[in-house]
Design a protein around this motif. Structure first.
Motif, mmCIF file in Angstrom:
data_model
loop_
_atom_site.group_PDB
_atom_site.id
_atom_site.type_symbol
_atom_site.label_atom_id
_atom_site.label_comp_id
_atom_site.label_asym_id
_atom_site.label_seq_id
_atom_site.Cartn_x
_atom_site.Cartn_y
_atom_site.Cartn_z
ATOM 1 N N GLN A 89 9.583 -7.636 3.073
ATOM 2 C CA GLN A 89 9.585 -8.159 1.711
ATOM 3 C C GLN A 89 9.097 -9.612 1.661
ATOM 4 O O GLN A 89 9.581 -10.455 2.418
ATOM 5 C CB GLN A 89 10.997 -8.061 1.127
ATOM 6 C CG GLN A 89 11.493 -6.625 1.019
ATOM 7 C CD GLN A 89 12.770 -6.542 0.237
ATOM 8 O OE1 GLN A 89 12.770 -6.408 -0.995
ATOM 9 N NE2 GLN A 89 13.893 -6.628 0.922
ATOM 10 N N ARG A 91 8.432 -13.465 0.187
ATOM 11 C CA ARG A 91 9.131 -14.467 -0.602
ATOM 12 C C ARG A 91 8.546 -14.493 -2.012
ATOM 13 O O ARG A 91 7.389 -14.118 -2.224
ATOM 14 C CB ARG A 91 8.993 -15.834 0.073
ATOM 15 C CG ARG A 91 9.623 -15.899 1.447
ATOM 16 C CD ARG A 91 9.161 -17.143 2.204
ATOM 17 N NE ARG A 91 9.605 -18.372 1.559
ATOM 18 C CZ ARG A 91 10.742 -19.001 1.837
ATOM 19 N NH1 ARG A 91 11.554 -18.517 2.769
ATOM 20 N NH2 ARG A 91 11.080 -20.116 1.211
ATOM 21 N N LEU A 92 9.316 -14.950 -2.972
ATOM 22 C CA LEU A 92 8.846 -14.950 -4.352
ATOM 23 C C LEU A 92 7.595 -15.794 -4.543
ATOM 24 O O LEU A 92 6.749 -15.487 -5.397
ATOM 25 C CB LEU A 92 9.956 -15.450 -5.283
ATOM 26 C CG LEU A 92 11.056 -14.438 -5.605
ATOM 27 C CD1 LEU A 92 12.135 -15.087 -6.448
ATOM 28 C CD2 LEU A 92 10.495 -13.207 -6.303
ATOM 29 N N TYR A 95 4.864 -13.361 -3.773
ATOM 30 C CA TYR A 95 5.038 -11.960 -4.172
ATOM 31 C C TYR A 95 3.878 -11.521 -5.072
ATOM 32 O O TYR A 95 3.626 -12.143 -6.108
ATOM 33 C CB TYR A 95 6.358 -11.793 -4.932
ATOM 34 C CG TYR A 95 6.944 -10.403 -4.829
ATOM 35 C CD1 TYR A 95 6.351 -9.328 -5.493
ATOM 36 C CD2 TYR A 95 8.073 -10.152 -4.063
ATOM 37 C CE1 TYR A 95 6.875 -8.058 -5.397
ATOM 38 C CE2 TYR A 95 8.602 -8.887 -3.960
ATOM 39 C CZ TYR A 95 8.007 -7.844 -4.631
ATOM 40 O OH TYR A 95 8.524 -6.575 -4.536
ATOM 41 N N GLU A 139 23.526 -11.513 -5.167
ATOM 42 C CA GLU A 139 23.472 -12.489 -4.078
ATOM 43 C C GLU A 139 22.042 -12.996 -3.902
ATOM 44 O O GLU A 139 21.087 -12.252 -4.093
ATOM 45 C CB GLU A 139 23.959 -11.870 -2.758
ATOM 46 C CG GLU A 139 25.386 -11.344 -2.805
ATOM 47 C CD GLU A 139 26.417 -12.452 -2.924
ATOM 48 O OE1 GLU A 139 26.077 -13.627 -2.649
ATOM 49 O OE2 GLU A 139 27.570 -12.152 -3.287
ATOM 50 N N GLY A 140 21.903 -14.251 -3.506
ATOM 51 C CA GLY A 140 20.576 -14.845 -3.340
ATOM 52 C C GLY A 140 20.038 -14.689 -1.933
ATOM 53 O O GLY A 140 19.864 -15.674 -1.216
ATOM 54 N N TYR A 141 19.756 -13.456 -1.533
ATOM 55 C CA TYR A 141 19.242 -13.188 -0.192
ATOM 56 C C TYR A 141 17.768 -13.570 -0.107
ATOM 57 O O TYR A 141 16.958 -13.104 -0.922
ATOM 58 C CB TYR A 141 19.402 -11.711 0.176
ATOM 59 C CG TYR A 141 20.829 -11.232 0.238
ATOM 60 C CD1 TYR A 141 21.806 -11.948 0.922
ATOM 61 C CD2 TYR A 141 21.199 -10.044 -0.385
ATOM 62 C CE1 TYR A 141 23.117 -11.485 0.986
ATOM 63 C CE2 TYR A 141 22.499 -9.573 -0.336
ATOM 64 C CZ TYR A 141 23.452 -10.302 0.354
ATOM 65 O OH TYR A 141 24.745 -9.851 0.410
ATOM 66 N N GLU A 142 17.416 -14.350 0.864
ATOM 67 C CA GLU A 142 16.031 -14.742 1.055
ATOM 68 C C GLU A 142 15.165 -13.508 1.291
ATOM 69 O O GLU A 142 15.485 -12.653 2.118
ATOM 70 C CB GLU A 142 15.930 -15.698 2.251
ATOM 71 C CG GLU A 142 14.567 -16.305 2.437
ATOM 72 C CD GLU A 142 14.551 -17.358 3.537
ATOM 73 O OE1 GLU A 142 13.469 -17.593 4.104
ATOM 74 O OE2 GLU A 142 15.622 -17.944 3.810
ATOM 75 N N GLY A 143 14.079 -13.419 0.551
ATOM 76 C CA GLY A 143 13.168 -12.289 0.691
ATOM 77 C C GLY A 143 13.472 -11.114 -0.217
ATOM 78 O O GLY A 143 12.701 -10.159 -0.264
ATOM 79 N N TRP A 144 14.578 -11.182 -0.939
ATOM 80 C CA TRP A 144 14.975 -10.053 -1.777
ATOM 81 C C TRP A 144 14.735 -10.327 -3.265
ATOM 82 O O TRP A 144 15.325 -9.676 -4.131
ATOM 83 C CB TRP A 144 16.453 -9.725 -1.550
ATOM 84 C CG TRP A 144 16.695 -9.020 -0.248
ATOM 85 C CD1 TRP A 144 16.753 -9.593 0.990
ATOM 86 C CD2 TRP A 144 16.888 -7.624 -0.053
ATOM 87 N NE1 TRP A 144 16.979 -8.641 1.952
ATOM 88 C CE2 TRP A 144 17.070 -7.413 1.330
ATOM 89 C CE3 TRP A 144 16.933 -6.526 -0.910
ATOM 90 C CZ2 TRP A 144 17.285 -6.159 1.886
ATOM 91 C CZ3 TRP A 144 17.155 -5.266 -0.363
ATOM 92 C CH2 TRP A 144 17.324 -5.095 1.013
ATOM 93 N N GLY A 145 13.845 -11.272 -3.577
ATOM 94 C CA GLY A 145 13.658 -11.657 -4.966
ATOM 95 C C GLY A 145 13.109 -10.566 -5.862
ATOM 96 O O GLY A 145 13.500 -10.464 -7.025
ATOM 97 N N SER A 149 15.994 -8.965 -8.119
ATOM 98 C CA SER A 149 15.915 -9.314 -9.539
ATOM 99 C C SER A 149 15.778 -8.068 -10.403
ATOM 100 O O SER A 149 16.272 -8.028 -11.535
ATOM 101 C CB SER A 149 14.754 -10.284 -9.795
ATOM 102 O OG SER A 149 13.506 -9.696 -9.477
#
Length: 227
Positions: A89, A91-92, A95, A139-145, A149
């Motif tokens: 995944q 990063r935003l 993306y 949760e603000g998991y890095e890479g899961w934006g 979202s």
């Protein structure tokens, strides 16, 4: 016999939930994009009607509700089908927006479209809606934006829907980290064999749809712990 529509039922959590409900006496309408995989799943599930197709297709969503109506009408809608997006995944900041639109179309817009079609019958029967979510929604998991979202949008849509539809139970359900193909795609270079199999949450899910608590966010692990 109650009737349920379950999307994304050819593997993983959807297959586990469908099998559990069939064993509990439910009649099922199930879908997946891969027709052959869906037929194989139905052979395993037992009492289920296969309607292969893509949930982003309005005609397919209509066919799902029509199939349930032929069985007496859906008492439960489980919006389980979804996509992760790119793997690994991004990063935003990087993306690809066209892919993000697809993630939202599958994970947010399509489930709402199916809800809209099923709502009249669910209101009449005092039915329920399960929108499968994730801790990535809160949760603000890095890479899961992207995925996170989209699931956050599903959660807020569910929250508002619960306020607007008092005759229908609406649960946004976090099943926890499970050993599924999607979860493996999220961690392509990791061994996820320590995660529990989807079948482990079926008793909690069955308890949820049987006891019918008030609408809200549900963590299946908490139901298991309190059972």
């Amino acid at each position: 016999m109650p009737v349920a529509i379950i999307t994304g039922a050819s593997r993983g959590l959807g297959l586990a939930l469908a099998t559990g409900l069939a064993e509990a006496g439910w009649r099922l309408v199930v879908d997946a994009r891969d027709a052959a995989a869906l037929e194989a799943a139905v052979a395993w599930i037992g009492d289920a009607r296969a309607v292969p197709g893509d949930v982003t297709d309005a005609g397919h969503r209509t066919a799902l509700v029509a199939a349930a109506d032929e069985l007496g009408g859906a008492d439960l809608l489980v919006n389980n089908a979804g996509i992760l997006g790119p793997s690994p995944q991004p990063r935003l900041g990087e993306y690809p927006l066209d892919v993000l639109r697809s993630v939202y179309e599958v994970n947010v817009v399509a489930p709402l479209g199916l809800v809209q079609l099923a709502l009249p019958g669910l209101r009449e029967r005092g039915g329920a809606i399960v929108n499968v979510t994730s801790d990535a929604a809160v949760e603000g998991y890095e890479g899961w934006g992207g995925y996170g979202s989209a699931k956050a949008a599903v959660e807020q849509a569910s929250n508002v829907l619960a306020a607007e539809e008092p005759a229908v139970r609406v649960w946004w359900v976090d099943p926890g980290d499970l050993r599924t193909r999607m979860h493996q795609e999220a961690f392509p270079d990791e061994d996820i064999s320590d995660r529990p199999l989807p079948e482990t949450v079926v008793p909690a899910f069955t308890r949820l749809v049987t006891t019918r608590p008030p609408s809200g966010r549900i963590r299946l692990a908490e139901i298991t712990a309190s059972a």
